[in-house]
Design a protein around this motif. Structure first.
Motif, PDB file in Angstrom:
ATOM      1  N   LYS B  52       1.852   2.492   4.083  1.00  0.00           N
ATOM      2  CA  LYS B  52       3.167   2.842   3.531  1.00  0.00           C
ATOM      3  C   LYS B  52       3.169   2.768   2.014  1.00  0.00           C
ATOM      4  N   LEU B  57       6.398   5.439   1.533  1.00  0.00           N
ATOM      5  CA  LEU B  57       7.504   5.116   2.435  1.00  0.00           C
ATOM      6  C   LEU B  57       7.956   3.660   2.295  1.00  0.00           C
ATOM      7  N   HIS B  60      11.390   2.800   1.018  1.00  0.00           N
ATOM      8  CA  HIS B  60      12.469   2.981   1.969  1.00  0.00           C
ATOM      9  C   HIS B  60      12.741   1.688   2.744  1.00  0.00           C
ATOM     10  N   GLU B  61      11.748   0.796   2.794  1.00  0.00           N
ATOM     11  CA  GLU B  61      11.941  -0.460   3.516  1.00  0.00           C
ATOM     12  C   GLU B  61      12.122  -1.606   2.548  1.00  0.00           C
ATOM     13  N   ALA B  82       8.269   9.337  -1.980  1.00  0.00           N
ATOM     14  CA  ALA B  82       7.606   9.757  -0.745  1.00  0.00           C
ATOM     15  C   ALA B  82       7.488  11.275  -0.667  1.00  0.00           C
ATOM     16  N   GLU B  83       8.524  11.991  -1.117  1.00  0.00           N
ATOM     17  CA  GLU B  83       8.466  13.454  -1.046  1.00  0.00           C
ATOM     18  C   GLU B  83       7.375  14.011  -1.941  1.00  0.00           C
ATOM     19  N   ALA B  86       4.026  13.323  -0.380  1.00  0.00           N
ATOM     20  CA  ALA B  86       3.785  14.226   0.745  1.00  0.00           C
ATOM     21  C   ALA B  86       3.447  15.619   0.237  1.00  0.00           C
ATOM     22  N   ILE B  91      -0.160  12.680   4.093  1.00  0.00           N
ATOM     23  CA  ILE B  91       0.848  12.603   5.145  1.00  0.00           C
ATOM     24  C   ILE B  91       0.545  11.428   6.055  1.00  0.00           C
ATOM     25  N   GLN B  92       1.549  10.595   6.258  1.00  0.00           N
ATOM     26  CA  GLN B  92       1.368   9.457   7.152  1.00  0.00           C
ATOM     27  C   GLN B  92       1.896   9.796   8.539  1.00  0.00           C
ATOM     28  N   LEU B  94       3.238   7.974  11.542  1.00  0.00           N
ATOM     29  CA  LEU B  94       3.751   6.618  11.718  1.00  0.00           C
ATOM     30  C   LEU B  94       3.322   6.006  13.046  1.00  0.00           C
TER      31      LEU B  94
END
Lengths: 294, 269
Positions: B52, B57, B60-61, B82-83, B86, B91-92, B94
Motif C-alpha cells: 500500500k 493507497l 486512504h487508511e 494513488a491515482e 496507478a 496497480i495493486q 488487493l
C-alpha cells in the motif's frame, strides 16, 4: 373509483419528480456515504434558478437546460468547498454540516429571491386538462412526468454504459478497490454532487410549475427522505420506486383523510410511512443485503 | 536509472498509521524490470502495508510514509496520490479479491479500463479473456455471485485492463483450492513472461511464491530480515522450517520438537 384512479395517477406523476430528487440523494449517499439533509434546499435552488431564466425570456426547455448547467456547477462547488475536507470525518459531523448547508442555502435564497410566492408567468403548460379514459389530468402533471422519466432514463443509461457511470458504481461498491485501479474519489464525489444538484434542480423546477415557487418547494424536496427510507438508502431502483410510492400515498392520504382533519395530512403522511418502515424493514424495500455466496 | 535496472526501488521506508503506530521500520527492496519478486512473512509483518505504501493507497487508511523514499523508473512516487501512481502503471490487486459485487464480470473489467483509450477497450478485453478464458463464459454474471477462484481471476483481469507495468499482488492464493491456486500462479508467470509485466508478490504460501519468483524478501515485524535469490531461500534452513514446514531431511517435523519460537527470536535482534 374515479377519484381513486385520479389520485393514484396524479400521485404517480408527482411521485416521479420525487423519484428524480431521491435518485440524486441516493447517489451522494452511495458514492460518498454522506447523508445529505440539504436536499430540500437543492430542490428550492433549482426551482428559483429555472424561474429566473424563464422570466428572463428563455423558453422553458432552455431554462431547464440552464438549470442543469448551474446545478452541475453548484454541485461541484459545494463538494469542493464544504465536503471535500470532511472526507474521513465521523458521520455525525458530516450530517451536521449538511444541516448547516441547508440553512445557508435557505438564507441565500431568501437574500436573492425574497420570500414571496412566485409563479411561472406566462404558464409553461396549458391549463386545459387531458382526459385519459375516465380520469382527468392536468397537463403540467403529464409533462412533468414525461420530463422526470426522460431524465431518469438518461441517468440510468449514464450509469450503465459510460465509463464515468461505471466508475461511480464501482466507487459505491468498494472504494479502496476502485482507487486501486486509479479512479479518483474526488472526481466521483464531485460528479455525485453535480448530478444530485441537477436532478434536484429539475425536480424543483417541475414542482414549481405545479405549486408555484416559495419555500414550501423545499419541504417537498425533503420528501426524498421517506422515499429513500422506503426504497432502501443505497438502491437506485429503490429511490425511484420509493419516490413514486410516496407520491401515491401522499395523494391518497390527502384525498381521503384530509376531510377528517383541519388539513396537513398530506404533509405528514409520508413521514408516518417512513417511521413505520424504519420499525418494520429498516433496510427498505431494495436496500443492500450483502450478497452472500453459497 | 540509478540502480542496475531496478524498475521499482523502495529505500528504507518507515510507515506510520495515525501518526503514531510504527508499522514499517526501514524496509528496502527492489523489483527489476520484468522480474517476479516475492515478499514473504507472517501475519502482521507489514507485507500489505509495504504494497500500500508503494501503490499510494496507504494515505486512504490514514497511513504515512515518514521516512525513506520510493522510486519507480527513476521517479520519486512516495509523495504522489494513488491515482497518479496507478496512472504510471503500478496497480495493486488487493487482498481478499474485492471485486465490485454488484457489477457484472465484464463491467468490472470495464472499470479497470477507466483511464484507457476507449477505442482500445475491446482489445484489452480480448487480452484478459485470452489469459482467463473462463471469464468470457461468465462475462454477464454478477461478480458477487462468482466463486472465489473466479473472483480472484477477475481481480487480476481487472488490473490487467489498466495496462500495468508492475502488478502488486496481495495474497492471490488466499482461501482458494490448491488446483485453482496452481492455475492462477501459472497465469501470473505467463503474464510476466509474455507481457513483460513485473510482479511484486505477497504470499503466505511461501512454497508457491518461491517457485515462481526469482528473488525474495522476508519481512518480520516491519523489517526485512532476509533476502536473496528464490533458489537460495528455498534451501535456507530457517525458511524451510518456518515457511515451508520442512526439516533438513525433507520430512515433516513434529510440532513438539519444533521449538520454533526460540529460533525465530534470532531474527528479531
Amino acid at each position: 373509483m374515479e377519484t381513486f384512479l385520479q389520485l393514484v395517477l396524479t400521485g404517480i406523476m408527482v411521485g416521479s419528480i420525487y423519484a428524480l430528487v431521491a435518485l440524486g440523494w441516493v447517489l451522494i449517499y452511495k458514492c460518498s456515504g454522506v447523508l445529505n439533509l440539504a436536499m430540500g434546499e437543492l430542490t428550492l435552488i433549482g426551482a428559483y434558478v429555472s424561474l429566473t431564466f424563464y422570466t428572463w425570456g428563455l423558453p422553458f426547455p432552455l431554462a431547464l437546460l440552464a438549470t442543469l448547467i448551474i446545478g452541475a456547477i453548484l454541485g461541484i462547488l459545494t463538494e469542493r468547498i464544504f465536503l471535500r475536507r470532511l472526507i474521513g470525518e465521523p458521520v455525525l459531523t458530516i450530517i451536521m454540516v449538511t444541516v448547516g448547508l441547508s440553512f445557508f442555502f435557505r438564507g441565500l435564497i431568501e437574500l436573492i429571491w425574497g420570500t414571496d410566492t412566485r409563479v411561472f408567468h406566462p404558464p409553461v403548460f396549458p391549463y386545459e386538462p387531458v382526459r385519459l379514459g375516465p380520469v382527468v389530468i392536468g397537463q403540467v402533471y403529464l409533462w412533468s412526468f414525461i420530463a422526470a422519466l426522460a431524465l431518469l432514463g438518461i441517468l440510468a443509461a449514464f450509469f450503465r454504459y459510460t465509463r464515468w457511470g461505471l466508475a461511480m458504481q464501482a466507487m459505491a461498491d468498494d472504494e479502496m478497490a476502485a482507487m486501486s485501479l486509479g479512479i479518483s474519489p474526488k472526481f466521483v464525489y464531485a460528479a455525485a454532487w453535480a448530478i444530485a444538484f441537477m436532478a434536484a434542480g429539475v425536480g424543483g423546477s417541475l414542482l414549481g410549475n405545479i405549486n408555484g415557487v416559495n419555500i414550501s418547494v423545499g419541504y417537498l424536496g425533503l420528501l426524498v427522505l421517506p422515499a429513500v427510507v422506503l426504497g432502501g438508502l443505497n438502491s437506485i431502483p429503490g429511490a425511484i420506486v420509493g419516490g413514486i410510492i410516496i407520491g401515491v400515498l401522499q395523494n391518497l392520504a390527502g384525498g381521503y383523510l384530509d376531510r377528517f382533519t383541519p388539513g396537513g395530512v398530506k404533509e405528514i403522511f409520508p413521514f408516518v410511512v417512513m417511521t413505520l418502515m424504519l420499525l418494520i424493514k429498516p433496510y427498505g424495500l431494495f436496500g443492500w443485503v450483502r450478497i452472500e455466496r453459497v | 536509472m540509478a540502480d542496475g535496472g531496478a524498475m521499482l526501488q523502495v529505500n528504507n521506508i518507515e510507515v506510520r498509521y495515525h501518526q503514531v503506530i510504527l508499522v514499517l521500520k526501514g524496509v528496502s527492496l527492489k523489483v527489476p524490470a520484468g522480474g517476479i519478486v516475492a515478499l514473504l512473512g507472517a501475519n502482521g509483518a507489514g507485507k500489505s502495508t509495504t504494497l500500500k505504501a508503494i501503490s499510494g493507497l496507504l494515505k486512504h487508511e490514514d497511513g504515512q510514509i515518514t521516512d525513506g523514499s520510493i522510486e519507480f523508473m527513476g521517479q520519486r512516487i512516495d509523495r504522489k496520490s494513488a491515482e497518479e501512481i496507478a496512472a504510471m502503471g503500478i496497480i495493486q490487486v488487493l487482498e481478499g479479491r474485492r471485486v465490485f459485487e454488484h457489477l457484472t464480470v465484464e463491467e468490472n473489467l470495464r472499470v479497470g479500463a477507466h483511464h484507457g483509450d476507449g477505442r482500445r477497450l475491446s482489445e484489452r478485453l480480448e487480452l484478459v479473456y485470452h489469459y482467463f478464458p473462463h471469464l468470457r463464459t461468465i462475462r454477464n454474471r454478477v461478480a458477487g455471485f462468482c466463486s472465489g477462484g473466479e473472483q480472484q481471476m477477475l481481480a487480476i483481469g481487472r488490473a490487467l485492463m489498466t495496462n500495468p507495468r508492475l502488478l502488486l499482488l496481495d495474497e492471490p492464493s488466499l482461501g482458494l483450492a490448491p488446483l485453482i491456486v496452481r492455475e492462477i500462479m501459472e497465469i501470473i508467470t505467463r503474464l510476466n513472461r509474455e507481457q513483460g509485466i513485473a510482479v511484486l508478490l505477497v504470499e503466505q504460501n511461501a512454497k508457491l511464491a518461491l517457485e515462481i519468483a526469482q528473488h525474495a524478501y522476508v519481512l518480520e515485524n516491519g523489517r526485512v530480515v532476509m533476502e536473496g535469490p528464490a533458489a537460495a531461500l528455498r534451501d535456507n534452513p530457517d525458511i524451510r522450517e518456518f515457511y515451508l514446514g520442512l526439516t533438513e531431511m525433507g520430512a515433516r517435523k513434529r510440532f513438539r520438537e519444533a521449538k520454533w519460537y526460540k529460533r525465530r527470536k534470532r531474527w528479531l535482534t
